[in-house]
Design a protein around this motif. Structure first.
Motif, mmCIF file in Angstrom:
data_model
loop_
_atom_site.group_PDB
_atom_site.id
_atom_site.type_symbol
_atom_site.label_atom_id
_atom_site.label_comp_id
_atom_site.label_asym_id
_atom_site.label_seq_id
_atom_site.Cartn_x
_atom_site.Cartn_y
_atom_site.Cartn_z
ATOM 1 N N GLY A 114 86.290 105.438 103.679
ATOM 2 C CA GLY A 114 87.636 104.881 103.612
ATOM 3 C C GLY A 114 88.561 105.700 102.740
ATOM 4 O O GLY A 114 88.261 106.830 102.369
ATOM 5 N N ASP A 170 86.217 98.174 109.040
ATOM 6 C CA ASP A 170 87.541 97.600 109.253
ATOM 7 C C ASP A 170 87.743 97.176 110.704
ATOM 8 O O ASP A 170 88.380 96.156 110.979
ATOM 9 N N GLY A 220 80.664 100.987 105.956
ATOM 10 C CA GLY A 220 81.842 100.953 105.111
ATOM 11 C C GLY A 220 81.531 100.399 103.739
ATOM 12 O O GLY A 220 80.382 100.191 103.376
ATOM 13 N N SER A 229 90.791 101.327 105.153
ATOM 14 C CA SER A 229 90.627 101.553 103.716
ATOM 15 C C SER A 229 89.176 101.481 103.275
ATOM 16 O O SER A 229 88.789 102.117 102.293
ATOM 17 N N ASP A 230 88.360 100.710 103.980
ATOM 18 C CA ASP A 230 86.963 100.517 103.571
ATOM 19 C C ASP A 230 85.961 101.203 104.496
ATOM 20 O O ASP A 230 84.756 101.131 104.255
#
Length: 310
Positions: free
Chosen positions: A262, A218, A305, A212-213
């Motif tokens: 992400g 991650d 990220g 997600s990031d």
């Protein structure tokens, strides 16, 4: 909102929701009742703030609903579980159009329905900043949860789902463009490989995480939790033509989107080398002794990220 009031809006929204098979009691009481056949409940939460996580001029309310649901449902899948329900808290300005909240509910419900889950309740409040907080519940189906701390030296790192598309779409939108459509739509509505999570658990995945990031950021969580080093192969990723064209036009290295972007919510997992990976999972790297995340065996100098406070 000021015209219809809180309970009028609740009535309109709940009338649009359908209940899935795991919902014993839906909206209308002090709390919902959701079946938990496994006897354990996987739970996670995520928040989206207007102007920070989304912009209303970049997508419809339904798009925002899909994104809000996907961010949470993907976390449940990353534990090897099947999502069962969503709880949604909505804080909004009094002058927000009622139709926007209704369409948001449609998007939330539609994304949840793709995995057989339901929006079973939540809360509403007035607020100067539009904020959406979602809690997701899931069922492990008798499996052990797949955590971040189980990766072992010798494991194969694999990825399910597309990556870099949403980050590219965000860059396109932030530069004032609305094409390529493939990238913009990827930002508006993620295509999450939800079934790959329980599948990975059944295959014996040693660790797993929702991207997600940013992939490198991650994977850093997995590296630290497991006490291992992870190396990612750049040649494991294909750059789609639309992404390559957008990168050239915008002066961006497309691998920045792939390695550090992400919100596609792909799933990254580690597997013992003896596991035969199905087509949905493609190898992208290896796990070794040590600590940290590298690319092609070396330190990656680009962004890794997203961090809200940096």
């Amino acid at each position: 909102m000021a015209g219809i009031g809180e309970f009028g809006l609740i009535g309109r929204v709940t009338a649009r929701l359908s209940m899935g098979p795991t919902t014993v009691l839906g909206p209308g009481d002090d709390a919902a009742v959701v079946a938990a056949p496994d006897g354990r409940v996987v739970a996670c939460t995520d928040v989206l703030v207007d102007g920070r996580h989304f912009r209303r001029d970049w997508g419809s309310a339904r798009d925002v609903g899909h994104r809000a649901a996907a961010a949470n449902l993907a976390d449940v899948a990353a534990m090897g579980a099947v999502p069962t329900a969503l709880l949604v808290a909505l804080c909004m300005p009094a002058d927000l159009e009622t139709s926007w909240a209704e369409e948001l509910a449609d998007g939330l419900a539609a994304e949840a329905a793709t995995v057989g889950a339901s929006v079973v309740g939540g809360d509403m409040s007035s607020s100067p900043t539009l904020t959406i907080a979602v809690t997701a519940l899931g069922d492990l189906g008798g499996r052990a949860p797949v955590v971040r701390s189980g990766a072992r030296p010798g494991d194969v790192l694999a990825l399910a789902g597309r990556i870099g598309h949403a980050a590219a779409g965000l860059t396109v939108l932030s530069r004032g463009f609305r094409t390529p459509r493939l990238l913009v739509e990827a930002y508006r509505r993620p295509q999450v490989p939800y079934p790959a999570g329980p599948q990975a658990a059944q295959l014996g995945a040693t660790s797993m995480i929702d991207v997600s990031d940013g992939l490198l950021a991650d994977l850093g969580h997995v590296s630290r939790a497991s006490g291992v080093a992870i190396d990612v192969r750049r040649d494991a990723f294909e750059v789609p033509r639309q992404m390559a064209d957008a990168a050239q036009a915008l002066g961006v290295d497309p691998y920045t989107w792939i390695l550090a972007g992400g919100e596609d919510h792909a799933l990254a997992a580690t597997f013992p080398p003896t596991v035969a990976l199905p087509p949905q999972w493609r190898p992208i790297g290896t796990v070794t002794d040590g600590v940290g995340v590298t690319v092609d065996g070396g330190v990656y100098e680009g962004p890794r990220g997203w961090d809200h406070f940096r």
